[in-house]
Scaffold this motif. Structure first.
Motif, PDB file in Angstrom:
ATOM      1  N   ILE A   1       7.659   5.707 -10.772  1.00  0.00           N
ATOM      2  CA  ILE A   1       7.934   7.166 -10.767  1.00  0.00           C
ATOM      3  C   ILE A   1       9.332   8.295 -10.901  1.00  0.00           C
ATOM      4  O   ILE A   1       8.933   8.752 -11.173  1.00  0.00           O
TER       5      ILE A   1
ATOM      6  N   VAL B   1      -7.413   2.747  -1.680  1.00  0.00           N
ATOM      7  CA  VAL B   1      -6.387   3.017  -2.002  1.00  0.00           C
ATOM      8  C   VAL B   1      -6.409   2.896  -4.060  1.00  0.00           C
ATOM      9  O   VAL B   1      -6.282   4.292  -4.388  1.00  0.00           O
TER      10      VAL B   1
ATOM     11  N   LEU C   1      -7.888   6.221  -3.995  1.00  0.00           N
ATOM     12  CA  LEU C   1      -7.236   7.123  -4.022  1.00  0.00           C
ATOM     13  C   LEU C   1      -6.155   7.525  -5.405  1.00  0.00           C
ATOM     14  O   LEU C   1      -5.992   8.495  -6.257  1.00  0.00           O
ATOM     15  N   LEU C   2      -6.175   6.239  -6.094  1.00  0.00           N
ATOM     16  CA  LEU C   2      -4.768   6.784  -7.379  1.00  0.00           C
ATOM     17  C   LEU C   2      -6.237   7.251  -8.069  1.00  0.00           C
ATOM     18  O   LEU C   2      -5.450   8.302  -8.918  1.00  0.00           O
TER      19      LEU C   2
ATOM     20  N   ARG D   1       5.487  27.158 -13.804  1.00  0.00           N
ATOM     21  CA  ARG D   1       5.120  27.823 -14.451  1.00  0.00           C
ATOM     22  C   ARG D   1       5.183  29.460 -14.478  1.00  0.00           C
ATOM     23  O   ARG D   1       5.347  30.589 -15.057  1.00  0.00           O
TER      24      ARG D   1
ATOM     25  N   ALA E   1       2.941  17.461 -10.360  1.00  0.00           N
ATOM     26  CA  ALA E   1       2.202  18.325 -10.656  1.00  0.00           C
ATOM     27  C   ALA E   1       2.031  19.780 -10.751  1.00  0.00           C
ATOM     28  O   ALA E   1       2.070  20.425 -10.838  1.00  0.00           O
TER      29      ALA E   1
ATOM     30  N   PHE F   1       0.504  -1.301   0.248  1.00  0.00           N
ATOM     31  CA  PHE F   1      -0.067  -0.088   0.330  1.00  0.00           C
ATOM     32  C   PHE F   1       1.151   1.624   0.512  1.00  0.00           C
ATOM     33  O   PHE F   1       0.497   1.878  -0.746  1.00  0.00           O
TER      34      PHE F   1
ATOM     35  N   VAL G   1       5.221  21.352 -11.348  1.00  0.00           N
ATOM     36  CA  VAL G   1       5.126  21.343 -12.598  1.00  0.00           C
ATOM     37  C   VAL G   1       4.536  23.749 -13.214  1.00  0.00           C
ATOM     38  O   VAL G   1       4.811  24.597 -13.256  1.00  0.00           O
ATOM     39  N   ALA G   2       3.373  22.899 -12.141  1.00  0.00           N
ATOM     40  CA  ALA G   2       2.473  24.148 -12.100  1.00  0.00           C
ATOM     41  C   ALA G   2       3.119  25.225 -11.631  1.00  0.00           C
ATOM     42  O   ALA G   2       2.696  26.781 -11.654  1.00  0.00           O
TER      43      ALA G   2
ATOM     44  N   ALA H   1       3.844  11.151  -6.028  1.00  0.00           N
ATOM     45  CA  ALA H   1       4.728  11.699  -6.597  1.00  0.00           C
ATOM     46  C   ALA H   1       3.820  12.278  -7.965  1.00  0.00           C
ATOM     47  O   ALA H   1       4.702  13.071  -8.151  1.00  0.00           O
ATOM     48  N   ALA H   2       3.259  11.424  -8.092  1.00  0.00           N
ATOM     49  CA  ALA H   2       2.739  12.645  -9.382  1.00  0.00           C
ATOM     50  C   ALA H   2       2.131  13.701  -8.629  1.00  0.00           C
ATOM     51  O   ALA H   2       2.040  14.374  -9.743  1.00  0.00           O
ATOM     52  N   VAL H   3       1.006  13.825  -8.097  1.00  0.00           N
ATOM     53  CA  VAL H   3       0.045  15.320  -7.522  1.00  0.00           C
ATOM     54  C   VAL H   3       1.586  15.950  -7.328  1.00  0.00           C
ATOM     55  O   VAL H   3       1.198  17.018  -7.732  1.00  0.00           O
TER      56      VAL H   3
ATOM     57  N   LEU I   1      -3.968  19.336 -12.213  1.00  0.00           N
ATOM     58  CA  LEU I   1      -2.972  21.328 -11.616  1.00  0.00           C
ATOM     59  C   LEU I   1      -2.002  21.264 -12.634  1.00  0.00           C
ATOM     60  O   LEU I   1      -1.506  22.467 -12.674  1.00  0.00           O
ATOM     61  N   ALA I   2      -1.742  20.356 -13.131  1.00  0.00           N
ATOM     62  CA  ALA I   2      -0.198  20.408 -14.863  1.00  0.00           C
ATOM     63  C   ALA I   2      -0.539  21.210 -15.662  1.00  0.00           C
ATOM     64  O   ALA I   2      -0.323  21.061 -16.988  1.00  0.00           O
ATOM     65  N   ARG I   3      -2.452  21.597 -15.718  1.00  0.00           N
ATOM     66  CA  ARG I   3      -2.926  21.543 -17.266  1.00  0.00           C
ATOM     67  C   ARG I   3      -2.375  22.981 -17.228  1.00  0.00           C
ATOM     68  O   ARG I   3      -2.454  24.196 -16.181  1.00  0.00           O
TER      69      ARG I   3
ATOM     70  N   ALA J   1      -3.883  15.380  -9.919  1.00  0.00           N
ATOM     71  CA  ALA J   1      -2.354  15.558 -11.436  1.00  0.00           C
ATOM     72  C   ALA J   1      -2.633  16.483 -12.554  1.00  0.00           C
ATOM     73  O   ALA J   1      -1.958  17.204 -12.746  1.00  0.00           O
TER      74      ALA J   1
ATOM     75  N   ALA K   1      -6.015  11.308  -7.867  1.00  0.00           N
ATOM     76  CA  ALA K   1      -4.620  11.640  -7.802  1.00  0.00           C
ATOM     77  C   ALA K   1      -4.494  11.592  -9.153  1.00  0.00           C
ATOM     78  O   ALA K   1      -3.610  12.994  -9.374  1.00  0.00           O
TER      79      ALA K   1
ATOM     80  N   ALA L   1       1.335   8.157  -6.590  1.00  0.00           N
ATOM     81  CA  ALA L   1       0.129   8.939  -6.050  1.00  0.00           C
ATOM     82  C   ALA L   1       0.672  10.072  -5.835  1.00  0.00           C
ATOM     83  O   ALA L   1       0.171  10.942  -6.308  1.00  0.00           O
TER      84      ALA L   1
END
Lengths: 643, 103, 167
Positions: free
Chosen positions: C60, C144, C147-148, B88, B81, B67, B84-85, B76-78, C158-160, C155, C151, B74
């Motif tokens: 990752i 979970v 959650l994914l 900018r 992001a 888990f 990145v924002a 790391a992705a956020v 946010l990155a848009r 993401a 996320a 998750a």
């Protein structure tokens, strides 16, 4: 048969109506409601009085209206009482009050705005309500409600011309000095409750009469405290200073409140508590002493006053002294008798002076008057009658009541100093009253030509009450003829007898032999006549030359007396100035410096802390992370026990 | 070989990795590198958990780590992001220069 | 064996921290993660080791690389505004913390060499692991996954790239 509570409520409703609607609905409405409610109250009162009187008036009628305050061991009911004493007060409070309401219509009509007129009658009705509650109450606390109420209305009405500095100040002074007396009353009530466990008349008096020795030391103290209240309300030394200043109010107010009704509340209270006082001879001695001293003290001041209303004010103080003198020597009947006759002739005198002031366009200085008897005939004749009454000339009312008091003082035995003081004051009274009459109505007119043009008799709304009161001043004394005229001649005394029960352990004075009584009466008449004649010769015939020479011969003494012995100034130095200093200090030092300072300092510290702490917000993430770590390390060290 | 690893050794390794990650997180200026150090710290924790799980003879350690890895992905992705924002807007990823929330 | 893998992990972790070039850091960490995967195998967790390689090292850290390329981040320049207090305090704190960890280890009784128990084959079998996962921990599993999902959405949002300002 209407309930007793209706009687005070009628003027209360009048107050509400005039207060809420009077300004909008105009003077006609206000007069109708104001005079109407006073009249209705009088009718209501008499509707209960007449059956009560004709049935002999022996047993008191108590009407309970339920519980009022119940708190622990304190249980006070709301109830009214109709017995000879309250019936007596009721009879003239309502009727004289009604007459003065009628008079006020004429007196206040022209000078006042609609709002002021409505305010005046509203307050006058409110006063009537409070006075009636005071008189009809069955418990001390309810009486105190009325007591405070009349004090409030006195303040409101004395300060009626609130835009005049001295009138507003006089109103305040009346209230504050009254309050001092009220404090004594409160202490007395506390004492009554702790000693007797109740505040209702029947219970307190019953217990006291039943076992006098049990309550003895407390009783004297309680009576003295209650008497302090009477001293304040009835303007005795040393709390009389508000009454002369209270003349700043409209003249009908002076007549009603400061002559006929409110100021007699103290005498009423002492008479109501006669059971308590008679069991505390020391207290009664104090009452008599203060009464006698006040009588002569105020009388001497009245001699040198030039304002017509001030003379009458000091005269009222002096006559109230007489009433307390009577109570103090045990002659309660005589005291209440004088209350009633005084209401008649003093109200007549005040209303008459109002008529004179009205004719003189507001002038109150007697030195500018003179010769008014031809211009104001009705006023003159009624005034003269009332003056003869107050001077104690038989067969007018004042003679019988004053004589009864002097007889009582003589009866009390001892050195008879009190009687001598009373006798001398009677002469003084006759003198200064006739001085007033002479200066005002006899001789040449000494005012301005403008004023002379303005002189006119008052309208019937003002003269009719004068006439009625004058008649009462003549016949009012005939209900209390002394014993020399026959054993049962004193209707008044027999009427009031149930209020003055016999008490074990208290012996009544032996009645005077008739010969002594006749002698006393003759002496008092002679003294009064002497005073009258002296005043007439000096002021009416002599145009004041002799008294002027006497005053010039001893200017210091004259100034002192004319300046009312500078008592107000003395109080100013002794009490007023220290209080101002104290309040100013409490304000500037305690409140601003200390309390505000502490609060401000607290706020300052918080602000400072915030200003310093904000430097922690560097915006730099690394610093925050470091802080986390440091905190964590510290926590761990504490938990591990290393710190 | 397998089966004779003392638990204390596992924990020491885990602790060492954690401290190395800590150094990286506190002393670097590059936001990405700070994030990498944090990932290292998480892995050191994983190691410790697995060590305990194995020493106690239960599978729970593995499940927990399973888990944790999912959640780390998750996160790391956020986080990236967000970087990145942020980049900018501020044209930099030097954390010393990103201090808009300063007093 | 374990010591070998552990040493490799530690060395490359240190390299990661010390390297100026962020790309080099990421690559060092990749190697360190591989070494850790080896450690996991030795701790009877082959499945987790594989997951580590696939997800952590392979997804990752690759994502990290992508972002580095996207932002075109160069090597770190030496710090101009030296803030020694930050470094000093950090150093002290880290030292204290490490010391604390060590003493905790010593005092906790895990210092005594305690062998790992359990059968290697039994403990690490994916089949058994899956059975336990989907029976006792089903709720966690589903949570979970949600959650994914969040996320993922987060993401993305946010990155848009900012759209044209409205209005």
């Amino acid at each position: 048969m209407i309930a007793l509570w209706v009687i005070p409520v009628i003027p209360l409703v009048g107050f509400a109506l005039n207060g809420l609607l009077g300004t909008r609905l105009g003077k006609g409405f206000v007069s109708a409601v104001g005079v109407g409610s006073a009249g209705l109250a009088t009718l209501a009162a008499y509707s209960r009085l007449i059956p009560y009187l004709s049935s002999g008036g022996g047993t008191p009628v108590i009407e309970p209206y339920g519980s009022w305050i119940v708190a622990g061991s304190l249980s006070i009911d709301l109830s009214f009482r109709l017995d000879p004493l309250s019936a007596l007060m009721l009879s003239f409070v309502t009727f004289v009050g009604f007459l003065i309401h009628v008079y006020s219509v004429g007196y206040m009509h022209h000078d006042e705005t609609d709002a002021g007129y409505a305010r005046y009658f509203g307050y006058l009705n409110l006063f009537l309500f409070a006075m009636l509650v005071l008189v009809l109450a069955e418990t001390f606390l309810l009486m105190f409600v009325g007591w405070e109420g009349v004090g409030l209305c006195s303040y409101l009405l004395v300060g009626y011309y609130y835009d005049r500095e001295y009138a507003a100040a006089a109103g305040k002074k009346a209230f504050v000095v009254n309050r001092i007396g009220d404090f004594g009353f409160l202490l007395g009530m506390f004492g009554l409750f702790t000693t007797f466990g109740s505040l209702s008349y029947s219970e307190v008096f019953g217990k006291a009469a039943g076992n006098p020795a049990l309550y003895q030391p407390a009783l004297t103290l309680i009576c003295l405290c209650l008497f302090v209240g009477a001293v304040g309300k009835s303007a005795q030394v040393p709390l009389y200073v508000w009454l002369p200043d209270a003349m700043a109010g409209p003249t009908p107010v002076s007549a009603l409140i400061h002559a006929a009704t409110m100021v007699t509340a103290g005498v009423y209270m002492v008479t109501r508590c006669n059971v308590l006082f008679r069991l505390a001879p020391e207290a009664m001695a104090v009452v008599a002493g203060i009464g006698a001293f006040t009588a002569i003290f105020a009388g001497t001041i009245a001699v040198a006053q030039n304002d017509i209303k001030k003379v009458l004010a000091y005269s009222t103080v002096s006559q109230l002294g007489y009433m307390f003198l009577a109570c103090g020597v045990g002659a309660y009947v005589a005291g209440m008798f004088h209350v009633m006759t005084h209401a008649f002739f003093k109200a007549c005198l005040f209303l008459g002076s109002g008529s004179v002031i009205h004719a003189m366009g507001g002038e109150q200085d007697m030195r500018k008057m003179g010769g008014l008897k031809s211009k104001l005939p009705i006023t003159f004749w009624t005034f003269l009658v009332a003056t003869l009454a107050i001077a104690g000339i038989p067969p007018l009312a004042g003679f019988f009541s004053k004589d009864a008091i002097l007889a009582g003082a003589f009866e009390a035995g001892g050195l008879r100093i009190l009687w001598a003081v009373g006798l001398f004051t009677a002469g003084l009274t006759a003198f200064y009253m006739f001085r007033l009459v002479s200066l005002t109505f006899f001789g040449r007119f000494r005012g301005t030509p403008d004023q002379e043009h303005h002189l006119h008799e008052s309208p019937p709304s003002m003269t009719l009450p004068l006439i009625v009161l004058a008649i009462l001043s003549v016949v009012g004394g005939w209900v209390g003829l002394p014993a020399v005229f026959g054993e049962n001649a004193n209707v008044f005394a027999r009427f009031l007898a149930p209020v003055l029960p016999g008490l074990k352990g208290v012996e009544e004075h032996a009645a005077l032999p008739h010969a002594t009584e006749w002698a006393l009466m003759a002496v008092s008449v002679l003294v009064a006549a002497a005073g009258l004649l002296l005043a007439w010769s000096w002021y009416a015939r002599g145009e004041g030359r002799t008294p002027a020479r006497i005053a010039a011969a001893s200017p210091g003494v004259y100034a002192l007396v004319a300046d009312k012995f500078r008592i107000d100034e003395l109080y100013g130095v002794l009490f007023v100035k220290p209080f101002y200093w104290l309040s100013r200090t409490l304000w500037k030092v305690v409140d601003v410096l200390l309390i505000d300072g502490v609060l401000n300092a607290g706020a300052f510290v918080v602000e400072l802390t915030g200003d310093l702490l904000r430097f922690l917000q560097t915006g730099n993430v690394r610093n925050y992370a470091l802080t986390f770590l440091l905190g964590l390390v510290a926590l761990l060290l504490v938990v591990a026990g290393w710190i | 070989m397998i089966g004779t690893i003392p638990l204390s050794e596992v924990l020491i390794v885990s602790g060492a990795l954690f401290c190395i990650g800590l150094c990286g997180a506190l002393l670097r200026r590059n936001a990405i590198q700070i994030f990498l150090s944090i990932e290292l710290m998480m892995n050191s924790a994983n190691l410790a958990i697995l060590g305990y799980g194995a020493s106690l003879g239960t599978r729970e350690g593995q499940i927990v780590v399973f888990f944790v890895i999912a959640i780390a992905a998750a996160e790391a992705a956020v986080g990236l992001a967000i970087f990145v924002a942020l980049f900018r807007h501020t044209e930099t990823i030097d954390v010393n220069r990103i201090n808009l929330l300063k007093w | 064996m374990f010591e070998v893998f552990a040493a490799v992990a530690i060395v490359f972790a240190a390299l990661m921290v010390l390297s100026r070039n962020p790309v080099r850091s990421v690559l060092s960490l990749v190697v360190a993660f591989f070494a850790l995967a080896g450690c996991y195998v030795l701790l009877f967790s082959p499945f987790i080791a594989v997951i580590q390689v696939i997800v952590y090292a392979g997804a990752i850290l690759v994502l990290f690389l992508f972002v580095l390329m996207l932002l075109n981040v160069g090597p770190e320049r030496p710090e101009k505004t030296g803030r020694p207090i930050q470094t000093l305090l950090s150093g002290i704190a880290i030292v204290l913390f490490a010391g604390f960890l060590l003493s905790a280890l010593r005092h906790s009784g895990s210092a005594a060499p305690r062998a790992l128990a359990g059968e290697p084959n039994v403990l690490g079998r994916p089949e058994a692991l899956a059975r336990e996962l989907f029976s006792g921990y089903l709720l966690h599993f589903e949570a979970v996954s949600i959650l994914l999902l969040s996320a993922l959405v987060g993401a993305f949002v946010l990155a848009r790239r900012d759209r044209e300002p409205r209005g």
